[in-house]
Design a protein around this motif. Structure first.
Motif, PDB file in Angstrom:
ATOM      1  N   GLU A 223     -18.340  56.753  23.488  1.00 53.69           N
ATOM      2  CA  GLU A 223     -19.795  56.423  23.636  1.00 53.69           C
ATOM      3  C   GLU A 223     -20.219  55.434  22.292  1.00 53.69           C
ATOM      4  O   GLU A 223     -20.960  54.787  22.796  1.00 53.69           O
ATOM      5  N   ALA A 224     -19.658  55.768  21.315  1.00 52.12           N
ATOM      6  CA  ALA A 224     -20.304  54.869  20.063  1.00 52.12           C
ATOM      7  C   ALA A 224     -20.017  53.423  20.349  1.00 52.12           C
ATOM      8  O   ALA A 224     -20.709  52.442  19.916  1.00 52.12           O
ATOM      9  N   ALA A 225     -18.696  53.384  20.845  1.00 50.80           N
ATOM     10  CA  ALA A 225     -18.331  51.861  21.155  1.00 50.80           C
ATOM     11  C   ALA A 225     -19.114  51.117  22.397  1.00 50.80           C
ATOM     12  O   ALA A 225     -19.731  49.950  22.373  1.00 50.80           O
ATOM     13  N   GLN A 226     -19.366  51.987  23.178  1.00 50.20           N
ATOM     14  CA  GLN A 226     -20.129  51.758  24.365  1.00 50.20           C
ATOM     15  C   GLN A 226     -21.619  51.181  23.863  1.00 50.20           C
ATOM     16  O   GLN A 226     -22.393  50.316  24.264  1.00 50.20           O
ATOM     17  N   ILE A 227     -22.205  52.073  22.771  1.00 50.44           N
ATOM     18  CA  ILE A 227     -23.720  51.580  22.488  1.00 50.44           C
ATOM     19  C   ILE A 227     -23.525  50.461  21.730  1.00 50.44           C
ATOM     20  O   ILE A 227     -24.484  49.561  21.619  1.00 50.44           O
ATOM     21  N   ASP A 228     -22.517  50.134  21.148  1.00 50.39           N
ATOM     22  CA  ASP A 228     -22.277  48.573  20.165  1.00 50.39           C
ATOM     23  C   ASP A 228     -21.994  47.729  21.135  1.00 50.39           C
ATOM     24  O   ASP A 228     -21.807  46.476  20.649  1.00 50.39           O
ATOM     25  N   GLY A 229     -21.973  47.766  22.509  1.00 46.86           N
ATOM     26  CA  GLY A 229     -21.683  46.846  23.413  1.00 46.86           C
ATOM     27  C   GLY A 229     -20.202  46.450  23.858  1.00 46.86           C
ATOM     28  O   GLY A 229     -19.982  45.561  24.562  1.00 46.86           O
ATOM     29  N   ALA A 230     -19.446  47.500  23.658  1.00 49.33           N
ATOM     30  CA  ALA A 230     -18.125  47.128  23.764  1.00 49.33           C
ATOM     31  C   ALA A 230     -17.752  47.355  25.448  1.00 49.33           C
ATOM     32  O   ALA A 230     -18.314  48.578  25.925  1.00 49.33           O
ATOM     33  N   ARG A 234     -12.600  46.573  26.625  1.00 45.83           N
ATOM     34  CA  ARG A 234     -12.375  46.216  24.860  1.00 45.83           C
ATOM     35  C   ARG A 234     -12.129  47.464  24.359  1.00 45.83           C
ATOM     36  O   ARG A 234     -11.339  47.691  23.333  1.00 45.83           O
ATOM     37  N   SER A 238      -8.996  47.978  21.740  1.00 50.27           N
ATOM     38  CA  SER A 238      -9.391  48.190  20.261  1.00 50.27           C
ATOM     39  C   SER A 238      -9.380  49.471  19.982  1.00 50.27           C
ATOM     40  O   SER A 238      -9.562  49.923  18.749  1.00 50.27           O
TER      41      SER A 238
END
Length: 327
Positions: A223-230, A234, A238
């Motif tokens: 979820e943190a990666a989704q917030i960053d736009g991944a 991706r 990653s």
């Protein structure tokens, strides 16, 4: 005005000064009983403390360990030493436990006469391609079922696991007809590496192993990666793949070893002698070779799989147990 009768309260239980209440004493005893270690097993700790119990325990333990070790190691020992025996020694009844002479030239003879170099090259090609297709298909499928949660995902996973209950011989003919005439495209994949690669990629057991590991990855990390736009791809490339190296290593090793030791399927889909795998090639030439030369060829064919297992044994066990418990 009604009369109300007041009942006197019962007297409190008398206790000596400094003594703990009855309830507290019972709670303390209960906690001590729960905290006491519980020994459950075939042999109690008290029995193991006696000399007779220790002797019986070690006798049973050594007998079981030696028996199981001999049952698994003896066929390997017989194969290695059988190549060093002459045909007359192999035909001797009863056979000797040790060879009379050590002639390692039989391995070079087997390499030349059975054309093992070409068969090994073919098998390496089939195993390498099957590994790539297995990772590409099974990793993405397990990631989708674990993290993307598609509609009817549990039903799809259940159907995949249901295929593990079907004996391989039952689906042998449908799989052969599919490879013979590929649906929609109508291609004939016989005598091509695709006949090995495509069926190896569809494996419900590998998908289940990968999904169980992916389930143990914290969702907050994704979820943190989704917030960053991944994007989903991706995140898979990653984040999920770097932390999933143990289980990916296990799936890779199992897929390579499965293709390496397979016999029936390559025998059906690779009838051309130039495209045969190592197991099929040795079997096709076995009638023309002496017994010791044939056993030497089997030893050479078995060495890669044995070496891979011993080198990556720790990774295999760690990957199989990883993700099995959530905490």
């Amino acid at each position: 005005m009604s009369n109300v009768t007041v009942q006197p309260s019962p007297p409190a239980p008398s206790r000596r000064p400094g003594s703990a209440p009855v309830e507290a004493g019972r709670g303390t005893r209960r906690r001590r009983k729960e905290a006491a270690p519980q020994f459950r097993g075939v042999v109690s700790p008290h029995t193991l403390k006696t000399p007779r119990g220790r002797v019986i325990y070690w006798i049973v333990l050594v007998t079981v360990v030696v028996g199981f070790t001999a049952a698994f190691v003896f066929p390997l020992y017989w194969m290695v030493t059988g190549a060093l025996r002459s045909p007359e020694e192999l035909a001797q009844m009863p056979p000797g436990f040790f060879p009379e002479s050590l002639d390692f030239a039989v391995y070079a003879e087997a390499w030349d006469q059975l054309n093992l170099g070409q068969f090994l090259g073919n098998t390496l090609l089939y195993a390498g391609g099957a590994l790539l297709f297995t990772l590409a298909v099974d990793v993405t499928a397990a990631y989708a079922l674990s993290k993307l949660r598609p509609v009817l995902g549990n039903l799809v996973l259940g159907l995949m696991l249901a295929t593990l209950m079907i004996p391989p011989m039952v689906i042998l003919l449908p799989a052969y007809l599919t490879v013979k005439d590929l649906p929609i495209l109508g291609w004939d994949l016989l005598n091509t590496p695709w006949a090995i690669w495509l069926p190896a990629a569809a494996n419900g057991f590998y998908i289940f192993l990968l999904k169980r590991f992916f389930d143990s990855i914290p969702r907050e990390l994704l979820e943190a990666a989704q917030i960053d736009g991944a994007s989903a791809s991706r995140i898979l490339w990653s984040i999920v793949l770097p932390v999933s190296r143990p289980i990916i290593g296990v799936v890779s090793i199992l897929s390579v070893v499965t293709v390496w030791k397979d016999f029936v399927w390559p025998l059906l889909v690779l009838p051309d002698s130039e495209n045969m795998s190592i197991s099929v090639g040795i079997a096709s030439l076995s009638a023309q070779m002496p017994q010791n030369v044939l056993i030497a060829a089997l030893v050479i064919a078995s060495l890669p799989a044995i070496i891979v297992f011993f080198v990556f044994q720790r990774s295999i066990m760690a990957g199989l147990t990883a993700g099995s418990l959530k905490g």
